[in-house]
Design an enzyme around this catalytic site. Structure first.
Site, PDB file in Angstrom:
ATOM      1  CE1 TYR A   1      71.300 -24.553  64.542  1.00  0.00           C
ATOM      2  CE2 TYR A   1      72.216 -26.069  66.152  1.00  0.00           C
ATOM      3  CZ  TYR A   1      71.381 -25.829  65.082  1.00  0.00           C
ATOM      4  OH  TYR A   1      70.629 -26.858  64.566  1.00  0.00           O
TER       5      TYR A   1
ATOM      6  CG  ASN B   1      67.413 -24.932  65.296  1.00  0.00           C
ATOM      7  OD1 ASN B   1      67.485 -25.041  64.074  1.00  0.00           O
ATOM      8  ND2 ASN B   1      68.123 -25.682  66.130  1.00  0.00           N
TER       9      ASN B   1
ATOM     10  NE  ARG C   1      69.841 -27.198  55.758  1.00  0.00           N
ATOM     11  CZ  ARG C   1      69.738 -26.319  56.753  1.00  0.00           C
ATOM     12  NH1 ARG C   1      70.087 -25.055  56.601  1.00  0.00           N
ATOM     13  NH2 ARG C   1      69.261 -26.708  57.935  1.00  0.00           N
TER      14      ARG C   1
ATOM     15  CG  ASP D   1      68.072 -29.965  57.317  1.00  0.00           C
ATOM     16  OD1 ASP D   1      68.538 -29.768  56.182  1.00  0.00           O
ATOM     17  OD2 ASP D   1      68.235 -29.185  58.277  1.00  0.00           O
TER      18      ASP D   1
ATOM     19  CG  ASP E   1      68.717 -24.049  60.043  1.00  0.00           C
ATOM     20  OD1 ASP E   1      69.169 -23.438  59.055  1.00  0.00           O
ATOM     21  OD2 ASP E   1      69.020 -25.233  60.304  1.00  0.00           O
TER      22      ASP E   1
END
Lengths: 122, 122
Positions: B32, B34, B78, B80, B110
């Site tokens: 993951y 960022n 998106r 968030d 992201d």
């Protein structure tokens, strides 16, 4: 040409560093928004941003890692390279979304970390 | 479930603020990232990042503006929303790319502007 082809050709236009060739991809009334900055909403504003970037670069490459089209939209993940005439080499990790109409870009939004750009420009 | 369905359900899991429900979407060995931060490459690191985010929020919403799937990939744009227990309301503009395998997330990246987050957390 599909919308994917058009966005690939748009990247090639940046690589050519020919401002008129780049500008020809934008529809009248197009909005170009680098998300960390204010949106550029006029032809003059878009031209005034892109022109200097092309002018100060001796090599530009938009390296596309993944790119997907759906209807009017193209989304991609890229690394953009700008080798500047002053010797600095800029490398920015980006995701972009393009909305096309009749083969031209009406909306373009690029998402990236402004600090990543500033660190390298400094 | 299609990969699009899975990513929608992943957003719902964040909205539930249930850490185990969120973590169940990750495959073993998932990464993951960022983009403005270092990648999280272990289950413990991912858990250690997401857990506090869920814990300090009283409302979470991933509002998806556009989302496109292609093979193993889902790309989206998106906003968030994190309404924090301390009263702050965080709103981050994001593009994300997810790579799935067997219905679970193996890679998630992201892209956003870290300053946008820091300004609102301050």
């Amino acid at each position: 040409m599909t919308n994917l082809d058009i966005i690939n050709a748009f990247g090639d236009a940046w690589a050519s560093r020919d401002l008129e060739r780049v500008m020809a991809f934008f529809a009248p009334g197009a909005v170009y928004h680098n998300i960390p900055m204010e949106p550029l909403t006029t032809d003059a504003a878009i031209r005034g941003f892109i022109g200097p970037f092309l002018g100060m670069s001796e090599r530009i490459e938009f390296k596309v890692h993944h790119q997907v089209a759906n209807g009017a939209l193209v989304l991609n993940e890229r690394t953009d390279y700008f080798d500047l005439k002053n010797g600095k080499k800029i490398e920015i990790r980006v995701m972009g979304i393009y909305e096309l109409d009749g083969g031209r870009i009406v909306r373009w939004r690029d998402y990236f970390d402004m600090k990543e750009l500033e660190r390298q420009m400094a």
